[in-house]
Scaffold this motif. Structure first.
Motif, PDB file in Angstrom:
ATOM      1  N   HIS C  82      18.357 -53.244 -73.260  1.00 58.72           N
ATOM      2  CA  HIS C  82      17.037 -52.455 -73.437  1.00 58.72           C
ATOM      3  C   HIS C  82      16.164 -53.090 -72.731  1.00 58.72           C
ATOM      4  N   VAL C  97      19.984 -48.383 -76.486  1.00 61.61           N
ATOM      5  CA  VAL C  97      20.356 -48.778 -78.072  1.00 61.61           C
ATOM      6  C   VAL C  97      21.681 -48.352 -78.353  1.00 61.61           C
ATOM      7  N   PRO C  98      22.502 -49.124 -78.885  1.00 59.85           N
ATOM      8  CA  PRO C  98      24.021 -48.611 -79.253  1.00 59.85           C
ATOM      9  C   PRO C  98      23.966 -47.610 -80.204  1.00 59.85           C
ATOM     10  N   ASN C  99      24.775 -46.828 -80.067  1.00 60.32           N
ATOM     11  CA  ASN C  99      25.028 -45.528 -80.980  1.00 60.32           C
ATOM     12  C   ASN C  99      23.645 -44.670 -81.151  1.00 60.32           C
ATOM     13  N   LYS C 103      26.678 -45.355 -75.947  1.00 60.66           N
ATOM     14  CA  LYS C 103      27.724 -46.322 -76.399  1.00 60.66           C
ATOM     15  C   LYS C 103      27.671 -47.749 -75.660  1.00 60.66           C
ATOM     16  N   HIS C 126      16.799 -57.267 -72.878  1.00 60.25           N
ATOM     17  CA  HIS C 126      17.471 -58.064 -73.811  1.00 60.25           C
ATOM     18  C   HIS C 126      18.488 -57.097 -74.372  1.00 60.25           C
ATOM     19  N   HIS C 128      20.934 -55.089 -77.013  1.00 57.38           N
ATOM     20  CA  HIS C 128      20.400 -54.508 -78.311  1.00 57.38           C
ATOM     21  C   HIS C 128      21.655 -54.136 -79.345  1.00 57.38           C
ATOM     22  N   VAL C 129      22.580 -54.806 -78.847  1.00 57.99           N
ATOM     23  CA  VAL C 129      23.896 -55.088 -79.921  1.00 57.99           C
ATOM     24  C   VAL C 129      23.626 -56.352 -80.766  1.00 57.99           C
ATOM     25  N   ASN C 130      23.834 -56.322 -82.049  1.00 54.79           N
ATOM     26  CA  ASN C 130      23.812 -57.329 -82.998  1.00 54.79           C
ATOM     27  C   ASN C 130      22.745 -58.398 -82.708  1.00 54.79           C
ATOM     28  N   VAL C 131      21.345 -58.009 -82.509  1.00 61.51           N
ATOM     29  CA  VAL C 131      20.201 -58.662 -81.955  1.00 61.51           C
ATOM     30  C   VAL C 131      20.055 -60.055 -82.545  1.00 61.51           C
ATOM     31  N   PRO C 132      20.340 -60.093 -84.068  1.00 61.06           N
ATOM     32  CA  PRO C 132      19.956 -61.319 -84.592  1.00 61.06           C
ATOM     33  C   PRO C 132      21.007 -62.542 -83.916  1.00 61.06           C
ATOM     34  N   VAL C 135      20.591 -61.963 -79.292  1.00 62.87           N
ATOM     35  CA  VAL C 135      19.121 -62.050 -78.794  1.00 62.87           C
ATOM     36  C   VAL C 135      18.697 -63.412 -79.266  1.00 62.87           C
TER      37      VAL C 135
END
Lengths: 357, 357, 357
Positions: C82, C97-99, C103, C126, C128-132, C135
């Motif tokens: 992103h 952004v995924p989905n 994809k 950064h 944008h998948v599973n950000v916690p 990132v």
């Protein structure tokens, strides 16, 4: 982008001018003492207290004055004093950072900080050794107010000043020096000027007062909310905003200061508090925490009012002390108890106990 | 320092004027009910819900109107209502603080709040009893929008309004009234208007819309990020900023409200969310949390789009309700389930089970 | 309410104009690699590193340029990129952004992001998948600086640029991909540009420099404090403030960026750091954390100075790289170690051990 306050980009010049004017030299001594303070009902905390107090004594001076503060370390660990907000123009070795600007002041030793207060506003001082414990949990902070050469119009309208220093405490390590401050720990007590509700004090005002409150996030982040009044945010970290703004929840980031001004035009009994929810409890029990009440003169309260029979200590927000002008002002209210008195108290207790047997 | 908004320092006068104008008296009843709400897939929370809803019903009025709200406590614990943002000029006993302005409303009892909404903006109401639990974890909050006598130019351009109230939840204590709110606890679910992604709803717009979003940090701090658009920060706690500013991450401190305005000039499918990382998960699993999506009319999405077959509920951001003008507006979408229905459901289950034996 | 910066409400027009001017197309490749980085003395963390680096390479371009970035996923999990701050005007499918907009890029696959950088400032990119986790704990972020068509007056005065990206780390899950990011967890290491004090670097300046520091809250909230200087807050999230303000503690909410400008008019050795107390420690031990030092040229330090014999790496704040103009700039300093080299190192160690027996 306009730079009305561009003057701050040329501070040395401002300083020079101010030094030509009627600057004074103020000399003080300040000790660091091992003390125990009552933070909340049933909750005590061991601190390293400046002149035995939490918050430390109020230091007040005029922009351009020279301060000479002899700091005497009566405690068992090393400390320094950082004068947060002072720029230390031409005096970087007075900045109080261990192993950067000085060696820390060892137990039994002293250090003379000698510097010009080169910019005005709501400043503060705090230790810069092991900050997560010393500042975060042991009360090593106090206010330093530097009056500006040229106050803003709005500042001149102020009739009553208040200082509120917010902090957090951790009961698990409260009584053990050298413990605490790990990132995984959570504070469980929260206070204004070192006390949690209900042992904070009312701020008493009369209709027509213009109150300036200097909010300090000394050791906890703050989202300050005053009921019954919108507040004008006028200063950030002691410096006037070109574009002040109205607010009812004022965020102060850790270490920051926000000055707000509010006209007392709405007689009543008004709670004001940190709006971070768990900051309004004592170890999770509400009411408690960083909460106080503004009481207007002449307003009748009912029997069930929390502070109906409150023993009033008028200088809790330093309003009285703020009338005294320049100087280092001790405030007895904030004094802790020396461990000796603790120990002798315990001894007496033990004696009593043994007698009882 | 200029004080264009100095008018707020003389609010009583403003009020007087506004009351001379066409002020109305609005009378409502609002119950407090014990309900269970679905916050996220597989996660329920017991709440004390205003009119059975989380957020509570939208209250809308005009600056200067008089509100009379009879609050009826159908729950098993005491509560009050604080009208956050209302100044309660000349009506401090309506401020809703237990043991300060009133005695809490006991179970089965009621209290009539009667006051003039003396200042405009994005206000809200919430309980002021045991705030870390009641507000922090039990959904006792709702929006109150007070339309200004003199809206700003930018406000007049708005074609679509949205209300987003952010909150945190703690699954460990979710189903036990009287538990939760200790400072050491951490919320593990995060929501907008009481729901976590993916059970939030899209905000549907069309190109050319000017959207005003009223961000509320009801029970969690927020760092709001809208993709695809910079947003203009226009109001702080409901009051217009003299100097609005552009932003792509908008911080809202706990209890605060920020109004943003954004021109919908960039057709697409745009996520928007709290940028505090763990606020975008459900109990640590992403996607989840305080996340929603702005969908432009007419934009084609692919089969893999998360919300391809989303059942759309158009009033989730109260945009529809905001068109209705003054009043107390219940929003069925936000209704929880009464414990009775829970209990009877459990009974049925048990019956089925015993039959099976 | 004045809208001087109203231009941002009509960005597409601005874009059109800028595209007519001398816009360039910049093409890059960027890999995602599994690497191990040294965050603090004795503390390593497994990351997914853009071009093997944390922070990722500096991307710099001019407002209106077109970027084509081929992202190649060499890791074992899916990712996206992103481009935070870019509006993706007419290119919402490049938003990463995924989905929602695409994809996710599966292991071994690649994706070409193709978009116009339609607004200036301190941007970043950064995952944008599973950000916690990605990132928050795995270093998937880097700076993207977009130079404005029309810089503000104050920007033109700048003689030295610095980029500081702040992040947190969690030693408990540091070496296990796929773990970490639950809301109940607490970070215990804090860093600037991926390193914790004392393995951060000094920022060396000379008297007269005008320094612009771009503060990024990449994965930890920041309360930045520079000693010895007030700083002018000039940009929020890359966009110029109509009303800049002075500050000594600068709050940056998670995901946000604040640009500050400070005149280097006060020779000395000045610590600067995140003022959130436990962010200045390494796993609770001070000194450590998000701390660095501004060193003026020609200032003498004592033998006890923490960084007396510091091995100086001049590009740690990307000041050198910022001189290079447009492009994707790898910075060797930020390179991690590939797990292969780890593994072979371990093998060698084992061999040695077995020999020793």
């Amino acid at each position: 982008m306009k730079f009305k306050h561009l003057k701050y980009l040329c501070l040395p010049l401002v300083m020079l001018l101010s030094q030509l004017a009627n600057a004074e030299t103020l000399e003080f001594e300040m000790t660091i003492d091992e003390m125990t303070v009552d933070v909340a009902p049933g909750f005590k905390n061991k601190v390293w207290a400046f002149n035995g107090q939490v918050p430390g004594p109020l230091i007040r001076a005029k922009e351009g004055d020279r301060l000479k503060v002899k700091v005497i370390n009566n405690s068992t660990l090393a400390h320094t004093v950082h004068w947060h907000g002072t720029l230390q123009t031409n005096s970087w070795k007075m900045d109080g950072v261990p192993n950067v600007t000085q060696k820390a002041i060892e137990p039994g030793e002293s250090f003379v900080y000698d510097f010009v207060v080169d910019r005005p506003g709501s400043l503060w001082y705090h230790c810069h050794v092991n900050v997560p414990e010393h500042v975060g949990l042991r009360g090593m902070w106090g206010p330093m107010i530097i009056d500006p050469k040229e106050p803003e119009e709005i500042e001149k309208e102020v009739t009553k000043e208040a200082i509120m220093m917010f902090s957090g405490w951790n009961s698990e390590v409260a009584m053990e020096y050298g413990k605490g401050g790990h990132p995984a720990e959570k504070s469980d007590y929260f206070s204004i000027n070192g006390k949690s509700f209900p042992i904070t004090q009312p701020l008493r005002v009369k209709e027509g007062d213009v109150v300036r409150i200097r909010l300090y996030a000394a050791s906890s982040e703050v989202a300050y909310h005053l009921h019954g009044h919108d507040v004008l945010v006028t200063h950030k970290d002691g410096l006037p905003l070109e574009s002040p703004y109205w607010s009812d929840v004022v965020h102060v980031p850790m270490g920051g200061r926000i000055d707000i001004i509010a006209r007392m035009d709405n007689p009543g009994i008004w709670i004001n508090h940190d709006h971070i929810e768990h900051h309004t409890s004592n170890a999770g029990k509400m009411p408690g925490g960083a909460v106080t009440i503004i009481e207007y003169e002449g307003v009748e309260t009912e029997d069930w009012y929390s502070w109906k029979d409150k023993e009033y200590q008028p200088d809790f927000y330093m309003s009285e002390t703020m009338k005294k002008g320049s100087g280092l002002h001790n405030i007895d209210l904030f004094k802790g108890k020396a461990p000796e008195s603790d120990r002798s108290a315990r001894k007496k207790k033990r004696k009593k106990k043994s007698k009882a047997h």
